[in-house]
Motif scaffolding. Structure first.
Motif, PDB file in Angstrom:
ATOM      1  N   PRO A 160      33.233  49.567  25.604  1.00  0.00           N
ATOM      2  CA  PRO A 160      32.054  49.960  24.819  1.00  0.00           C
ATOM      3  C   PRO A 160      31.983  49.117  23.551  1.00  0.00           C
ATOM      4  CG  PRO A 160      33.798  51.591  24.617  1.00  0.00           C
ATOM      5  CD  PRO A 160      34.283  50.574  25.600  1.00  0.00           C
ATOM      6  N   PRO A 161      30.908  49.236  22.795  1.00  0.00           N
ATOM      7  CA  PRO A 161      30.759  48.430  21.568  1.00  0.00           C
ATOM      8  C   PRO A 161      31.919  48.584  20.587  1.00  0.00           C
ATOM      9  CG  PRO A 161      28.669  49.422  22.168  1.00  0.00           C
ATOM     10  CD  PRO A 161      29.684  49.993  23.104  1.00  0.00           C
ATOM     11  N   SER A 162      32.638  49.675  20.644  1.00  0.00           N
ATOM     12  CA  SER A 162      33.773  49.865  19.733  1.00  0.00           C
ATOM     13  C   SER A 162      34.899  48.868  20.008  1.00  0.00           C
ATOM     14  CB  SER A 162      34.312  51.288  19.850  1.00  0.00           C
ATOM     15  OG  SER A 162      34.717  51.546  21.191  1.00  0.00           O
ATOM     16  N   GLY A 163      34.945  48.312  21.213  1.00  0.00           N
ATOM     17  CA  GLY A 163      35.889  47.226  21.486  1.00  0.00           C
ATOM     18  C   GLY A 163      37.074  47.569  22.368  1.00  0.00           C
ATOM     19  N   GLU A 164      37.457  48.810  22.432  1.00  0.00           N
ATOM     20  CA  GLU A 164      38.644  49.162  23.212  1.00  0.00           C
ATOM     21  C   GLU A 164      38.350  49.138  24.698  1.00  0.00           C
ATOM     22  OE1 GLU A 164      40.331  52.782  21.883  1.00  0.00           O
ATOM     23  OE2 GLU A 164      41.701  52.986  23.568  1.00  0.00           O
ATOM     24  N   LEU A 165      39.225  48.550  25.481  1.00  0.00           N
ATOM     25  CA  LEU A 165      39.072  48.555  26.941  1.00  0.00           C
ATOM     26  C   LEU A 165      39.564  49.884  27.487  1.00  0.00           C
ATOM     27  CD1 LEU A 165      38.902  45.368  26.632  1.00  0.00           C
ATOM     28  CD2 LEU A 165      39.786  45.327  28.949  1.00  0.00           C
ATOM     29  N   VAL A 166      38.702  50.540  28.228  1.00  0.00           N
ATOM     30  CA  VAL A 166      39.022  51.848  28.789  1.00  0.00           C
ATOM     31  C   VAL A 166      39.224  51.692  30.282  1.00  0.00           C
ATOM     32  CG1 VAL A 166      38.195  54.196  29.140  1.00  0.00           C
ATOM     33  CG2 VAL A 166      37.669  52.996  27.005  1.00  0.00           C
ATOM     34  N   PHE A 167      40.355  52.140  30.763  1.00  0.00           N
ATOM     35  CA  PHE A 167      40.686  52.058  32.179  1.00  0.00           C
ATOM     36  C   PHE A 167      39.795  53.014  32.964  1.00  0.00           C
ATOM     37  CE2 PHE A 167      42.993  51.984  36.018  1.00  0.00           C
ATOM     38  CZ  PHE A 167      43.324  53.289  36.380  1.00  0.00           C
ATOM     39  N   LEU A 168      39.239  52.524  34.076  1.00  0.00           N
ATOM     40  CA  LEU A 168      38.392  53.367  34.926  1.00  0.00           C
ATOM     41  C   LEU A 168      39.042  53.668  36.267  1.00  0.00           C
ATOM     42  CD1 LEU A 168      34.864  51.758  34.343  1.00  0.00           C
ATOM     43  CD2 LEU A 168      35.830  53.816  33.280  1.00  0.00           C
ATOM     44  N   ILE A 169      39.549  52.623  36.940  1.00  0.00           N
ATOM     45  CA  ILE A 169      40.079  52.844  38.272  1.00  0.00           C
ATOM     46  C   ILE A 169      41.053  51.741  38.647  1.00  0.00           C
ATOM     47  CG2 ILE A 169      38.262  51.560  39.466  1.00  0.00           C
ATOM     48  CD1 ILE A 169      38.468  53.691  41.722  1.00  0.00           C
ATOM     49  N   ARG A 170      41.999  52.077  39.513  1.00  0.00           N
ATOM     50  CA  ARG A 170      42.961  51.137  40.079  1.00  0.00           C
ATOM     51  C   ARG A 170      43.024  51.402  41.580  1.00  0.00           C
ATOM     52  NH1 ARG A 170      48.795  52.283  40.664  1.00  0.00           N
ATOM     53  NH2 ARG A 170      49.955  50.341  40.873  1.00  0.00           N
ATOM     54  N   ARG A 171      42.933  50.338  42.377  1.00  0.00           N
ATOM     55  CA  ARG A 171      43.059  50.447  43.824  1.00  0.00           C
ATOM     56  C   ARG A 171      44.097  49.452  44.308  1.00  0.00           C
ATOM     57  NH1 ARG A 171      41.225  54.812  45.709  1.00  0.00           N
ATOM     58  NH2 ARG A 171      40.455  54.014  47.684  1.00  0.00           N
ATOM     59  N   ASN A 172      44.865  49.837  45.316  1.00  0.00           N
ATOM     60  CA  ASN A 172      45.770  48.848  45.898  1.00  0.00           C
ATOM     61  C   ASN A 172      45.167  48.294  47.187  1.00  0.00           C
ATOM     62  OD1 ASN A 172      46.853  50.071  48.384  1.00  0.00           O
ATOM     63  ND2 ASN A 172      47.719  51.601  47.005  1.00  0.00           N
ATOM     64  N   SER A 173      45.683  47.169  47.599  1.00  0.00           N
ATOM     65  CA  SER A 173      45.082  46.415  48.698  1.00  0.00           C
ATOM     66  C   SER A 173      45.202  47.113  50.041  1.00  0.00           C
ATOM     67  CB  SER A 173      45.712  45.024  48.780  1.00  0.00           C
ATOM     68  OG  SER A 173      47.125  45.117  48.820  1.00  0.00           O
ATOM     69  N   PHE A 174      46.027  48.141  50.132  1.00  0.00           N
ATOM     70  CA  PHE A 174      46.196  48.841  51.403  1.00  0.00           C
ATOM     71  C   PHE A 174      45.263  50.034  51.537  1.00  0.00           C
ATOM     72  CE2 PHE A 174      49.506  46.176  52.538  1.00  0.00           C
ATOM     73  CZ  PHE A 174      50.406  46.060  51.500  1.00  0.00           C
ATOM     74  N   ASP A 175      44.533  50.327  50.490  1.00  0.00           N
ATOM     75  CA  ASP A 175      43.697  51.510  50.497  1.00  0.00           C
ATOM     76  C   ASP A 175      42.243  51.101  50.341  1.00  0.00           C
ATOM     77  OD1 ASP A 175      43.561  54.575  48.498  1.00  0.00           O
ATOM     78  OD2 ASP A 175      42.451  53.908  50.275  1.00  0.00           O
ATOM     79  N   GLU A 176      41.518  51.053  51.459  1.00  0.00           N
ATOM     80  CA  GLU A 176      40.130  50.615  51.407  1.00  0.00           C
ATOM     81  C   GLU A 176      39.153  51.767  51.329  1.00  0.00           C
ATOM     82  OE1 GLU A 176      40.486  47.108  54.564  1.00  0.00           O
ATOM     83  OE2 GLU A 176      38.607  47.045  53.444  1.00  0.00           O
ATOM     84  N   GLN A 177      39.663  52.953  51.124  1.00  0.00           N
ATOM     85  CA  GLN A 177      38.760  54.093  50.993  1.00  0.00           C
ATOM     86  C   GLN A 177      37.904  53.930  49.750  1.00  0.00           C
ATOM     87  OE1 GLN A 177      41.178  57.681  51.046  1.00  0.00           O
ATOM     88  NE2 GLN A 177      40.034  58.322  52.836  1.00  0.00           N
ATOM     89  N   ASN A 178      36.645  54.251  49.890  1.00  0.00           N
ATOM     90  CA  ASN A 178      35.785  54.250  48.716  1.00  0.00           C
ATOM     91  C   ASN A 178      36.138  55.440  47.832  1.00  0.00           C
ATOM     92  OD1 ASN A 178      34.445  51.969  49.529  1.00  0.00           O
ATOM     93  ND2 ASN A 178      32.875  53.095  50.638  1.00  0.00           N
ATOM     94  N   GLU A 179      35.852  55.283  46.563  1.00  0.00           N
ATOM     95  CA  GLU A 179      36.213  56.316  45.607  1.00  0.00           C
ATOM     96  C   GLU A 179      34.982  56.748  44.833  1.00  0.00           C
ATOM     97  OE1 GLU A 179      39.798  56.676  44.471  1.00  0.00           O
ATOM     98  OE2 GLU A 179      39.494  57.899  42.679  1.00  0.00           O
ATOM     99  N   ILE A 180      34.897  58.040  44.597  1.00  0.00           N
ATOM    100  CA  ILE A 180      33.794  58.575  43.795  1.00  0.00           C
ATOM    101  C   ILE A 180      34.398  59.433  42.694  1.00  0.00           C
ATOM    102  CG2 ILE A 180      31.761  60.057  43.769  1.00  0.00           C
ATOM    103  CD1 ILE A 180      31.355  59.352  46.717  1.00  0.00           C
ATOM    104  N   SER A 181      33.892  59.210  41.480  1.00  0.00           N
ATOM    105  CA  SER A 181      34.309  60.035  40.363  1.00  0.00           C
ATOM    106  C   SER A 181      33.066  60.346  39.534  1.00  0.00           C
ATOM    107  CB  SER A 181      35.352  59.289  39.527  1.00  0.00           C
ATOM    108  OG  SER A 181      35.691  60.031  38.373  1.00  0.00           O
ATOM    109  N   GLY A 182      32.512  61.506  39.768  1.00  0.00           N
ATOM    110  CA  GLY A 182      31.292  61.878  39.065  1.00  0.00           C
ATOM    111  C   GLY A 182      30.154  60.939  39.415  1.00  0.00           C
TER     112      GLY A 182
END
Lengths: 115, 119
Positions: B40-62
């Motif tokens: 965001p404009p404040s500058g801090e990087l906020v983590f949203l999601i991490r996926r590994n290469s063995f997991d191709e499932q789509n992810e939904i969060s809100g």
């Protein structure tokens, strides 16, 4: 919650000064990182450390050094600041995951201006 | 060599529109991780999601969803019913697993996509 703090949000220094940027994390993470972020260039890794007193060069280490005397603290040092080091500096930390990698959590950044 | 490409430099939408941010990656490894961060404009990087290469499932969060497709080396991010608070720069990143010691799965970032959501 993971907390990564950086000593200053904004810093103004003069060319030739020695500059210290401090980063502290409170989650007992093994890995710590320093990046710089520039418009059009994205984030680039300067140095990282995976243990106390250990350090490894990233993609753009020239003009920088680092110090990690305690696990929670990772310092970035500009020995003689130059105008081309004007940038946003971001610190991050992560656990040493079982696969050798884990999510990096970032501090708020320090916007450094070198005049 | 590792590489992350975010072809969209800037996107502008009107509130409540859906928007997809594209991410294409290159790696020679079979084990790797993909991430999305929000700045965001404040500058801090906020983590949203991490996926590994063995997991191709789509992810939904809100209102957020991620589509990982190894066949096209893509990890796209969709925001449904966008809001003004979603305005930020979004980074996609890649890291490769490493053994203990040495290079510790450093992140390779794309150049980011600046999303502007107008009311």
């Amino acid at each position: 919650d993971v907390k990564v703090t950086q000593s200053s949000r904004y810093l103004v220094k003069r060319t030739g000064e020695k500059v210290f940027l401090e980063c502290v994390q409170d989650m007992d993470h093994e890995n710590m990182f320093w990046y710089r972020q520039d418009p059009g260039l994205g984030l680039r890794l300067i140095y990282f450390s995976y243990d106390v007193k250990m350090k490894e060069k990233g993609d753009i280490p020239e003009g920088y050094s680092v110090s990690r005397e305690k696990k929670e603290r990772f310092s970035l040092i500009l020995e003689s600041a130059s105008t081309n080091q004007t940038s946003m500096y971001l610190c991050a930390s992560s656990l040493l995951g079982s696969m050798g990698t884990d999510t990096q959590y970032f501090g708020p950044g320090t916007r450094l201006t070198v005049l | 060599a590792q590489k992350v490409t975010q072809a969209q430099t800037e996107i502008s939408v009107v509130e409540k529109e859906d928007v997809t941010l594209d991410c294409v990656y290159e790696t020679r490894d079979t084990t790797y991780y993909l991430f999305w961060y929000k700045q965001p404009p404040s500058g801090e990087l906020v983590f949203l999601i991490r996926r590994n290469s063995f997991d191709e499932q789509n992810e939904i969060s809100g209102r957020y969803s991620w589509n990982f497709q190894k066949s096209t080396s893509s990890f796209n991010f969709t925001i449904t019913a966008s809001q003004v608070v979603d305005s930020a720069v979004y980074f996609c990143a890649l890291s490769e697993a490493r053994d203990y010691g040495g290079s510790q799965g450093n992140l390779i970032f794309g150049k980011g996509t600046k999303l502007s959501v107008k009311p």
